[in-house]
Write an enzyme that holds these catalytic residues in place. Structure first.
Site, short mmCIF file in Angstrom:
data_model
loop_
_atom_site.label_atom_id
_atom_site.label_comp_id
_atom_site.label_asym_id
_atom_site.label_seq_id
_atom_site.Cartn_x
_atom_site.Cartn_y
_atom_site.Cartn_z
N CYS A 1 3.27 -39.52 10.97
CA CYS A 1 4.72 -39.51 10.95
C CYS A 1 5.71 -38.75 9.89
O CYS A 1 6.49 -38.44 10.01
CB CYS A 1 4.68 -41.32 10.29
SG CYS A 1 4.54 -40.99 7.94
N ASP B 1 3.80 -32.82 3.78
CA ASP B 1 3.50 -33.15 2.63
C ASP B 1 2.53 -33.08 3.10
O ASP B 1 1.81 -31.63 1.92
CB ASP B 1 3.54 -34.54 2.11
CG ASP B 1 4.99 -34.98 1.17
OD1 ASP B 1 5.88 -33.72 0.74
OD2 ASP B 1 5.41 -35.76 1.58
N GLU C 1 -0.98 -37.84 2.97
CA GLU C 1 -0.62 -36.95 2.48
C GLU C 1 -0.87 -36.25 1.34
O GLU C 1 -0.43 -34.86 1.61
CB GLU C 1 0.73 -37.40 2.69
CG GLU C 1 1.61 -37.87 1.62
CD GLU C 1 2.84 -39.10 1.75
OE1 GLU C 1 3.63 -38.09 2.66
OE2 GLU C 1 3.45 -39.22 1.05
C1 PEP Z 1 5.28 -37.06 5.13
O1 PEP Z 1 5.15 -36.26 4.29
O2 PEP Z 1 4.91 -36.03 6.26
C2 PEP Z 1 6.18 -37.70 5.39
C3 PEP Z 1 6.87 -38.77 6.57
O3 PEP Z 1 7.02 -38.06 4.27
P1 PEP Z 1 9.09 -37.62 3.71
O4 PEP Z 1 8.43 -36.40 4.72
O5 PEP Z 1 9.48 -38.76 3.82
O6 PEP Z 1 7.61 -36.74 2.84
MG MG Z 2 5.52 -37.42 2.92
#
Ligand code: PEP
Ligand code: MG
Length: 593
Positions: free
Chosen positions: A517, A470, A446
């Site tokens: 994700c 991110d 990310e």
């Molecule tokens: C993302 O950054 O895509 C991620 C799944 O983590 P978070 O949204 O918790 O930063």
């Molecule tokens: Mg993230």
């Protein structure tokens, strides 16, 4: 008595306020205004003879405050377990503090001004002296004192404080901002939707709304000054509108839209036990993102194949003490259990960015998304990190667990995290504590640096999961929570797509699987491009699983590959988006109309 009262919208005249659509759906109801804002109370003079009355008013307000706090505490203990109630224990102590009461009495006699002003003044002085203490525990208590003080002043003024956790009727919540700590405490049965002045589609307010399956609109600039507590509204999470005092005609039109949405949702229920396979046979794994243990029952209902992202940091918010190894083990066991017969990916702590533990005394950073976040924080706190790693290993004794590290930016970080995982496993073995016999470790990709050196990370892990939330913000240097740069925040930007392609190719070259994700995975507009770029798994809020499955089943993998290749050649994210909208409208119009 209050320094500024706000102008409001006019009853009987419909007012449409436009923001950014953050979670789909339409809901109508009354507004509950949630605010961390403090009321500034002027020092209204009183007579000496009024002092006993003022003290009686204070006593009544303190009693009411204690009842409210006790109510929140009981509600949280029932819904989230005792671990989440410690802060409110501390709040109860502040509301019963006799030193504060004595100081208020002295000041009243001395200054002869209204008790709400005196109380506020005393509270500020106490909080300030706490902030200056050596002991970090006592420094952190300043926040408790301010919270309780705010509640007491609202009660003294007879003003309603719309608490997320003490809502008394179903409401649409309007706030300047809702932090992950706020939403974690939410009384979910009574929150119909969220509307905030700031934020964007991947801020955690939006993610939480989608996982609760309630509409949300963010980036509604200055909306608080235009709305009244209790005003009737319609919240349109499709178009990003908050409609205050809607007319009968508007209500009717929105009723029709909601009926259509429910019909589509019902039609998707039959897909629950079918595989996510394209028309030409490409099989994809669709799994669920989970923030809170309360979300676990939704997994089986949605037809998700296990958990692709369990965000553990929500366990660490709103706490005085971080959860013990036993408490974590217990919760991770529930997570593993809810995923069966599939696996759960438990992500290690991703504190920082917009997920700040309110009570750990961390100093605010100038750039929290570029700061001491996630793996950076954990590697500097090896005891805390190993406690979590041991608990994860203990979540499936004798079986297999999956653990994933967030915000990996360098190879050294991944090596260090894996070494601590090894130590945690050794410690369990030495102490003869039952633990998983197989541990698969994954890295989140990310950060652009990780995406660039992905071929050097792949040999170290068993899988990758791309955090597009991110990855998009860091690639385009566009803060994911800042509505002012929301138009720059484009997951379809060719640079982001090139990174995803690079990660997928490196993973496959090294024989490991790769998932996504981030929120892109739950957006049916993005399904063709992620599919076409070759990802193996997509993890999303449970609510999105049936929709994405329908999209996958309506698509041809070969066509998606061609589309992905075309998008990689585009000059802008906007052009790519248009192509994806056209494709979605042709392949699964009912999901995007
Ligand atoms: C993302 O950054 O895509 C991620 C799944 O983590 P978070 O949204 O918790 O930063
Ligand atoms: Mg993230």
């Amino acid at each position: 008595m209050i320094a500024s009262d706000k102008p409001s919208s006019v009853p009987g005249t419909e007012l449409r306020l436009a923001g950014i659509p953050a979670s789909p759906g339409v809901v109508s109801g009354r507004l509950a205004i949630f605010s961390h804002e403090e009321l500034r109370v002027r020092p209204t003079p009183i007579q000496e003879s009024q002092i006993p009355d003022e003290l009686r008013r204070l006593e009544a307000a303190l009693l009411k405050t204690r009842e409210q706090i006790q109510g929140i505490k009981d509600h949280l203990a029932r819904s989230l377990g005792d671990g989440q109630t410690e802060i409110f224990e501390a709040h109860l102590l502040v509301a019963a503090d006799s030193t504060i009461a004595a100081a208020v009495r002295r000041q009243l006699e001395l200054r002869k001004v209204c008790v709400e002003h005196v109380y506020q003044h005393v509270i500020h002085a106490y909080a300030q002296s706490m902030k200056e203490m050596e002991d970090p525990y006592l420094r952190e208590r300043a926040a408790d004192i301010m919270d309780v003080g705010r509640r007491v002043v609202y009660n003294l003024l007879g003003r309603k404080l719309a608490d997320l956790y003490s809502l008394d009727s179903p409401s649409i919540i309007l706030a300047h901002d809702l932090t992950p700590s706020d939403t974690a405490l939410l009384n979910r049965q009574l929150a119909l939707g969220f509307a905030t002045e700031v934020g964007s589609t991947t801020s955690h307010t939006a993610i939480m709304a989608r996982s609760l399956n309630i509409p949300a609109v963010v980036g509604l600039h200055s909306v608080l000054s235009k709305c009244d507590l209790g005003a009737p509204v319609i919240l349109d999470g499709y178009a990003g509108l908050l409609i205050v005092y809607p007319t009968e005609q508007t209500r009717y039109e929105y009723g029709q839209i909601e009926k259509r949405r429910l019909a589509v949702e019902q039609s998707l229920e039959v897909l629950r036990d079918t595989p996510a396979t394209t028309k030409d046979g490409r099989r994809l794994v669709l799994s669920a993102n989970v923030e809170l243990p309360e979300d676990l029952p939704l997994i089986a209902e949605s037809g998700a194949e296990g958990i692709g992202l369990y965000r553990t940091e929500f366990l660490f918010l709103n706490r005085v003490q971080f959860p013990s190894e036993e408490e974590q083990t217990n919760i991770y066991q529930q997570v593993v259990q809810a995923s069966r017969p599939h696996l759960a990916i438990i992500r290690t702590l991703d504190l920082g960015g917009d997920k700040l533990p309110s009570h750990q005394g961390l100093d605010p950073e100038a750039n929290p998304f570029l700061g001491w976040r996630a793996i950076r924080y954990c590697l500097e706190k090896p005891d805390l990190f190993k406690t979590q790693l041991r608990a994860i290993c203990r979540s499936n004794p004798g079986g297999k667990v999956r653990v994933m590290f967030p915000m990996i930016a360098t190879r050294e970080e991944l090596v260090a995290a894996l070494a601590l995982l090894g130590e945690a496993r050794e410690e369990l073995k030495a102490a003869d504590i039952p633990a998983a016999t197989e541990v698969e470790a994954g890295a989140m990709i990310e950060v652009p640096s990780a995406a660039m050196i992905v071929d050097r990370l792949a040999p170290l892990v068993q899988f990758f999961s791309i955090g597009t939330n991110d990855l998009t913000q860091y690639t385009l240097a566009a803060d994911r929570t800042n509505e002012r740069v929301a138009s720059l925040y484009q997951p379809t930007h060719p640079a982001v797509l090139m990174f995803i392609q690079r990660v997928v190719q490196a993973a496959h070259k090294h024989g490991i699987w790769v998932g996504v994700c981030g929120e892109m995975a739950g957006d049916v507009l993005m399904t063709p491009v992620l599919l076409g770029l070759g990802v193996d798994e997509m993890s999303m809020g449970s609510v999105a699983v049936p929709r994405v499955k329908k999209a996958v089943q309506s698509l041809d993998y070969a066509e998606c590959q061609a589309v992905a290749a075309r998008l990689l050649e585009m000059d802008s994210g906007e052009e790519s988006r248009k192509i994806l909208v056209e494709l979605a409208q042709r392949a699964y119009p009912e999901l995007v109309s």
